[in-house]
Design an enzyme around this catalytic site. Structure first.
Site, mmCIF file in Angstrom:
data_model
loop_
_atom_site.group_PDB
_atom_site.id
_atom_site.type_symbol
_atom_site.label_atom_id
_atom_site.label_comp_id
_atom_site.label_asym_id
_atom_site.label_seq_id
_atom_site.Cartn_x
_atom_site.Cartn_y
_atom_site.Cartn_z
ATOM 1 N N ASP A 162 1.138 -1.292 -0.320
ATOM 2 C CA ASP A 162 -0.135 -0.055 -0.349
ATOM 3 C C ASP A 162 0.788 1.321 0.468
ATOM 4 O OD1 ASP A 162 -2.274 1.994 0.777
ATOM 5 O OD2 ASP A 162 -3.362 0.294 0.736
ATOM 6 N N CYS A 212 -20.298 -1.047 -1.247
ATOM 7 C CA CYS A 212 -20.831 -1.532 -2.913
ATOM 8 C C CYS A 212 -22.065 -1.175 -2.999
ATOM 9 C CB CYS A 212 -20.955 -3.666 -2.318
ATOM 10 S SG CYS A 212 -19.088 -3.720 -1.665
ATOM 11 N N GLY A 226 -26.489 0.143 2.977
ATOM 12 C CA GLY A 226 -25.880 0.726 2.855
ATOM 13 C C GLY A 226 -23.929 -0.076 2.697
#
Length: 446
Positions: free
Chosen positions: A33, A263, A260
């Site tokens: 990352d 996705c 919610g």
């Protein structure tokens, strides 16, 4: 099984869970990352997200030297046989998926391509992204090294993501070559799953179609719930009755305050944008999105109807994350409900067993946060339920009634039996079911 060197770029839910599970089945995995702070936390054994069982599985595979973390993405790319792209694709202002991070990763892969590799997109991306990634890699590659593109969408549910990976229902593998398909299929064999071979474009569409269909079921049952309230029917029994039809099934038929998470909201919006881009008026998905937002507005109207004016009223909100067993606040109902309550003058006390720190980033100090469930309820004019945490399902109703100023519960998750609430003498307002009234009338507007 041939042990593969797998690099996963992106350490969010999908990247971290997928990478850890690939390590668990025996592969050598490097999760990387650009966020050095996140990598530092992971190296110290601290998880940047809450997911049951993840911390223990990460520790196990790190100690057994199958799982590594680095911010040196170039080196991780060069060392890999397979590269998974698992970066975020958030919703842009226009509703389409923002591919900024995917493009950055493709550029970096191209700059560091040093031999044949399979480039796998795990992120949810619009149809055509595989072609875009391939083009960017070629543009930024200094050599003519061969590579293949694969779309391998994830179908993880937050809160049970490890279980969903280790026991996945299906692996969709859309590959640009038979060689790439065979490599990724081999990687998935230990998961004992159904493998479906498709084109790259078909795999990309499968992910959007699956999420949009599930979101449609949720919006459908919420619309049915709203009709049930008007005609005196019980939506829970309607859901049970229609869910017994094998063609329909019982999953995703739980009426509530709206969906919610990471996705459904962004994927329905992205599919709408894809359809619009290609000249198709997708009216059904428009209705799904509209129903979902309206459900939150209707819920606040229920609170106002139960209490009359909300000005100066103390409301206890139980549950902030979009679902239990996660601290994910993305598109959580609380993000709409709490500001709407505040706009009407309510004073909000909020509880969540896991997501308070994450909630503060999104809601700020529009409410007072509590780590103790019953302290949140104490002296409130009404109790509002937004997330079906087990701690909330197991509320001591006798204690709750003694702590509330008025015995009023507005439940966005239909957690309690109507007869039980009648016996405990609550005014109980839920979704798609008759209102339970107290034996002794209280001042309310319903």
């Amino acid at each position: 099984m041939e042990v593969r060197k797998i690099t996963v770029i992106g350490t969010g839910y999908v990247g971290l869970v997928s990478g850890t599970c690939f390590a668990e089945i025996g592969h050598e995995v490097t999760c990387c990352d650009i966020n050095e702070e996140k990598i530092s936390l992971l190296r110290q054994g601290n998880m940047p997200i809450y997911e049951p069982g993840l911390k223990e599985l990460v520790h196990k595979n790190v100690s057994e030297k199958r799982l590594y973390f680095t911010s040196n993405i170039a080196k991780a790319i060069q060392a890999a046989d397979i590269i998974y792209i698992a970066v975020g694709t958030p919703m842009s202002q226009t509703g389409e998926a923002d591919l900024t991070f995917v493009k950055q990763v493709a550029k970096t892969i191209g700059e560091n391509l040093n031999g044949y590799k399979v480039i796998v997109t795990k992120s949810t991306v619009p149809v055509g992204t595989g072609r875009l990634v391939a083009s960017l890699i070629r543009t930024h590659s200094q050599s003519s090294q061969p590579f293949d593109i694969v779309s391998n969408p994830e179908f993880l549910r937050e809160g049970v993501a490890i279980q969903d990976t280790m026991n996945m229902e299906r692996a969709i593998i859309g590959a640009s070559s038979e060689k790439a398909f065979q490599i990724i299929a081999e990687v998935h064999k230990p998961f004992n799953t159904k493998i479906v071979q498709t084109s790259v474009e078909t795999a990309e569409m499968i992910k959007y179609a699956a999420n949009a269909f599930l979101a449609t079921k949720l919006s459908f049952i919420n619309d049915i719930a709203n009709i049930c309230e008007r005609v005196g029917a019980d939506v829970t029994k309607v859901s049970e009755g229609i869910g017994l039809d094998k063609r329909i099934g019982h999953q995703f038929l739980q009426a509530g305050v709206g969906f919610g998470g990471s996705c459904f909201p962004k994927d329905t919006a992205a599919l709408h944008h894809i359809a619009k881009t290609y000249g198709y008026d997708f009216k059904l998905i428009d209705a799904v999105i509209e129903t979902n937002f309206n459900q939150r507005v209707f819920f606040v109207e229920k609170v106002e109807a139960a209490l009359g004016s909300l000005q100066g009223k103390i409301i206890s909100v139980l549950g902030l994350s979009f679902k239990p067993n996660t601290d994910d606040m993305r598109y959580a109902p609380s993000l709409d409900v709490i500001p709407l309550l505040r706009e009407k003058g309510a004073i909000v006390k909020a509880y969540d067993p896991i997501a308070i720190e994450e909630a503060k980033k999104h809601i700020g100090y529009q409410c007072t946060y509590f780590e103790d469930l019953y302290e949140t309820i104490e002296n409130a004019d009404a109790c509002v339920i937004l997330t079906d945490w087990s701690e909330i399902k197991e509320l001591d109703l006798v204690k709750v009634k003694s702590l509330l100023r008025k015995p009023i519960i507005i439940d966005g998750r239909n957690l309690f039996d109507l007869n039980t609430m009648h016996e405990h003498d609550f005014m109980y307002v839920s979704i798609g079911r008759p209102v339970v009234r107290t034996k002794t009338p209280i001042q309310d507007a319903i």
